[in-house]
Design a protein around this motif. Sequence first.
Motif, PDB file in Angstrom:
ATOM      1  N   GLY A 146       0.794  -1.327  -0.054  1.00 14.30           N
ATOM      2  CA  GLY A 146      -0.024  -0.119   0.070  1.00 14.30           C
ATOM      3  C   GLY A 146       0.622   1.201   0.023  1.00 14.30           C
ATOM      4  N   MET A 147       2.067   1.211  -0.443  1.00 13.40           N
ATOM      5  CA  MET A 147       3.096   2.400  -0.484  1.00 13.40           C
ATOM      6  C   MET A 147       2.998   3.187  -1.730  1.00 13.40           C
ATOM      7  SD  MET A 147       6.450   1.294   2.074  1.00 13.40           S
ATOM      8  CE  MET A 147       6.732   2.946   2.374  1.00 13.40           C
ATOM      9  N   LEU A 148       2.518   4.286  -1.699  1.00 12.87           N
ATOM     10  CA  LEU A 148       2.775   5.268  -2.883  1.00 12.87           C
ATOM     11  C   LEU A 148       4.232   5.612  -3.099  1.00 12.87           C
ATOM     12  CD1 LEU A 148      -0.260   7.509  -2.514  1.00 12.87           C
ATOM     13  CD2 LEU A 148      -0.164   5.477  -3.814  1.00 12.87           C
ATOM     14  N   ASN A 149       4.665   5.977  -4.174  1.00  9.50           N
ATOM     15  CA  ASN A 149       6.148   6.743  -4.321  1.00  9.50           C
ATOM     16  C   ASN A 149       6.410   7.703  -3.389  1.00  9.50           C
ATOM     17  OD1 ASN A 149       6.339   4.958  -6.373  1.00  9.50           O
ATOM     18  ND2 ASN A 149       5.731   6.345  -8.095  1.00  9.50           N
ATOM     19  N   SER A 150       5.310   8.415  -2.951  1.00  8.63           N
ATOM     20  CA  SER A 150       5.810   9.445  -1.993  1.00  8.63           C
ATOM     21  C   SER A 150       5.883   9.017  -0.701  1.00  8.63           C
ATOM     22  CB  SER A 150       4.517  10.611  -2.024  1.00  8.63           C
ATOM     23  OG  SER A 150       3.200   9.939  -1.629  1.00  8.63           O
TER      24      SER A 150
END
Length: 404
Positions: free
Chosen positions: A276-280
């Motif tokens: 669930g990690m976005l690039n940000s």
Amino acid sequence: MIKTVKVTGVYEKTVEASKKYKIILHEGGSRSSKTWSIFQFFLGKAIAGECITVTIVRDKLTWIKSTLLKDFQEIVKLMELDVLPDVNINRPEQTYYINGSEFAFYGLDYAEKLHGRTQDWFWGNEAMEIAKKHFDQLEMRTKIGGILDYNPYDDMHWVFDLQKRPDVTTIKSTMLDNPFLPESIRTKIKSYEPTENNIAQGTADEFMWQVYGLGNKARLQGTIFNSWDIVETIPEDAKLLGMGLDFGYTNDPTALVELYKYNNEIYFNELIYETGMLNSDIAQRMKDLDVNGYTDIYADSSEPKSIEEIRRHGFNIRGVDKGSDSINYGIDIMKSYKMHITRKSDNMEMELRRYKWAEDRVGKILNKPVDAFNHCIDAGRYSVMMLLGKQPEIQIFNKERFGL
């Protein structure tokens, strides 16, 4: 007011079995609702006012935080209890109370905390990872009964000896017992079945299908990495060569590992392993970990947009140069060194134990890895492919930086 929640047949079988047997073994395939049903079983007792104490264990505390506690938090929210437990994975003690019942979560890597503790019930999650001595300690301090759940990937495991006892029963389940399973996950599991189409696609794997699809006992053959060990810390004078980053999101985790070299041996240290990690989010986590902006980070070149977004946050990240056989090439480099991983690299340890070569329909081992249990391994592979055999700018390891 308590909301009515949906249950599976696995839950109903658990309730019935608990009336006759001391120990319940939940043996089965992946995503068969075992974990969810066991939580519902214990929460049902708590809601009914039984005031039970439940000790819930897994081999590593970090694995509890990344799996069981998330499921626990989700199910109690869905049940809309009058008073919800404040689940906080950062607390040193993972004990929660519902309607007078106690739910205590322990990692067996901190087994000393269990010494002297008694409980009404215990639950050993992923029992294939649990040593027999820990089960014995739990059972002798338990008043009512216990539950073990597992995917039967080791047919010589001690848990099968329990099946001979008259006070033990086994509930077998597969993904077919879970009507609430998302179709994307069901499709992934079905891809292991050795059908003509799956064989042609290169996803077929008899072991994976037997264990995680059908929930049958099997013996893991063809493991890729057989020569590695666990160290408490990186050597003081080890050199940080760089890092590898494998992107994930929904079902697959994002993995970030460091690569060190010392006395011509390599060391890996896991930093990130999370879905669930976005690039940000990845960039912020690396900043929180104080990752140096000059450190070489290598990632999957098939995601140029992600690489560029993270680069704009100030990191020296680039894609991996891939050839036609880059996976085997990277594996060969890793295996050419004596390899170590840090004690805190729990997920990389799990992957190294399960990463294996694919097999054809008659069980012949192929020169191609199964695309599973490989996120930290892929991250490590990216770094060794690009850094070893070269003379990169290196950094002296700072022991205090990551608290090792």
